[in-house]
Design an enzyme around this catalytic site. Structure first.
Site, PDB file in Angstrom:
ATOM      1  CE  LYS A  71      42.280  41.250  36.143  1.00  0.00           C
ATOM      2  NZ  LYS A  71      41.043  41.535  36.898  1.00  0.00           N
ATOM      3  CB  THR A 110      40.067  37.643  37.977  1.00  0.00           C
ATOM      4  OG1 THR A 110      38.828  36.925  37.952  1.00  0.00           O
ATOM      5  CG2 THR A 110      41.140  36.794  37.292  1.00  0.00           C
ATOM      6  CE  LYS A 120      37.940  34.066  35.590  1.00  0.00           C
ATOM      7  NZ  LYS A 120      37.510  35.290  36.276  1.00  0.00           N
ATOM      8  CG  LEU A 177      37.965  45.543  44.611  1.00  0.00           C
ATOM      9  CD1 LEU A 177      38.894  45.508  45.812  1.00  0.00           C
ATOM     10  CD2 LEU A 177      37.308  46.909  44.470  1.00  0.00           C
ATOM     11  N   PRO A 178      39.149  45.544  40.209  1.00  0.00           N
ATOM     12  CG  PRO A 178      39.111  47.618  39.159  1.00  0.00           C
ATOM     13  CD  PRO A 178      38.984  46.974  40.496  1.00  0.00           C
TER      14      PRO A 178
END
Length: 312
Positions: A244, A94, A169, A65-66
Site C-alpha cells: 500500500k 497513511t 512517510k 484509518l485504512p
C-alpha cells in the site's frame, strides 16, 4: 487532562488510544468493530456509538484509518461541522498527499486546525508508545498536537506544511521497502556462496553495507536481534501494508515526474509476493522466501519430490 476522540481502533489505533487513556485523558473511542471497541473499553477508553458521538465535545481528535477514502468520508461526514471548531484534528493514517492536503484545507475553512501525522514503528511500538510521528501542518497546529502525539511516540517531528507528514512517510517506506528487498537478495546470495548467515551479518553490520533492514530487522530467523522472522514472519509490518505504501509512493512520484526505478521495482516485487503469491498477511521481510524460492502460501499443497507423480 483533555477529552480525546479516537476514531479507528485497529492493530495500530487500539494501542495508541490505550496509551492516551493510560496517560489520564478521557478517551471516547469509536470503531465499526465491536471487538475493537471491547478491547478499547478494557484499556480504559469509553466506547462511543458513532464518530459524531465521540467527537461531540472533544478537545482533540485522533483518526487512524485504512486509506484516503476512509479519511475523506469520516472527516467530511462525521468530524468537520460535528466537532467543536476549537478541537485539534490529528490524522495518523497513511494516505496520499493530495487527500491529506485537501482535508486540511476543508478543515481550515471551517475554523479547525489539523495535522497529518502518519507513524512509523509498527504494532509493538503503538502498544509501547514508542512510535515516530511525521507531522504536516502549520507550526501552531503542530504545537497543539505535539502534547498528545508525545504520549504515543518517542519522536514527534514537524515535517512542514499540510501533507508533508504523508510525504515523509511514503518516502521513508519506499526506502525501507527497497532496502529490505536488497537485504534479502544479499543474504540469499551470501548463503549460496557458502557464507554462514550469522558470519555475514557480523561482517556487513559493521561494514559499509549495513542498514536498518539488516541490523535491526534481519529477514533471517536466528540472525541478529529478534524480529518477525523468528516468529514465522507473523506480526510486525504486513507485506500488504508495505505494498500500500509503495503504491502511494509511486502515485506521488508520478504526480511530480520523479524517476524512482528502485521504488518501482520494489512495488512490483511486493505486488507479486503480497497479492499473486498470497503473502500479504506475513511480515514484509518474508519476501526473502519468495527470493530464495522457499515460499509456500498457507493451504497450498507442496510439490512432490523429484520423480514422484501424484495420482490423478
Amino acid at each position: 487532562m483533555a477529552r480525546v476522540a479516537f476514531i479507528g481502533l485497529g492493530n495500530m489505533g487500539g494501542g495508541m488510544a490505550a496509551n492516551l487513556a493510560k496517560a489520564g485523558h478521557d478517551v471516547r473511542a469509536f470503531d465499526l468493530s465491536a471487538e475493537a471497541l471491547d478491547r478499547a473499553k478494557k484499556a480504559g477508553c469509553l466506547p462511543a456509538e458513532s464518530t459524531e458521538a465521540a467527537v461531540a465535545e472533544a478537545e482533540a481528535i485522533v483518526t487512524m484509518l485504512p486509506a484516503g477514502k476512509h479519511v475523506r468520508d469520516v472527516y467530511e461526514t462525521g468530524i468537520i461541522g460535528k466537532a467543536p471548531p476549537s478541537a485539534i484534528l490529528m490524522d495518523c493514517s497513511t494516505i496520499d498527499v493530495v487527500t491529506a492536503r485537501e482535508e486540511a484545507e476543508k478543515a481550515q475553512a471551517k475554523g479547525y486546525q489539523m495535522v497529518d501525522a502518519p507513524v512509523s514503528g509498527g504494532i509493538a511500538a503503538a502498544e509501547a508508545g514508542t512510535l515516530t510521528f511525521m507531522v504536516g501542518g502549520t507550526r501552531e497546529a503542530f504545537e497543539r498536537a505535539e502534547p498528545f502525539l508525545d504520549i504515543m511516540g518517542k519522536a514527534v517531528i514537524h515535517a512542514g506544511g499540510a501533507g508533508a507528514g504523508q510525504a515523509a512517510k511514503i518516502c521513508n517506506n519506499m526506502l525501507l521497502g527497497a532496502s529490505m528487498v536488497a537485504t534479502c537478495e544479499t543474504f540469499v546470495l551470501a548463503r549460496k556462496l557458502g557464507l554462514d548467515p550469522q558470519t555475514f551479518f557480523d561482517i556487513s553490520s559493521q561494514a559499509s553495507g549495513q542498514c536498518w533492514s539488516m541490523t535491526s530487522y534481519c529477514p533471517l530467523p536466528g540472525v541478529g536481534p529478534e524480529t518477525p522472522a523468528d516468529r514465522d514472519y507473523d506480526g510486525g509490518f504486513a507485506a500488504a501494508l508495505m505494498l500500500k505504501d509503495l503504491r502511494l509512493a509511486m502515485e506521488a512520484a508520478r504526480s511530480v515526474d520523479s524517476y524512482t526505478p528502485m521504488g518501482s521495482d520494489a512495488e512490483e516485487l511486493y505486488t507479486r509476493f503480497a497479492e499473486k503469491l498470497g503473502g500479504g498477511g506475513k511480515d514484509f521481510s518474508a519476501i526473502i522466501k519468495m527470493i530464495d524460492d522457499s515460499w509456500q502460501a498457507e493451504g497450498a499443497v507442496p510439490p512432490p519430490p523429484p520423480g514422484v507423480q501424484l495420482p490423478k
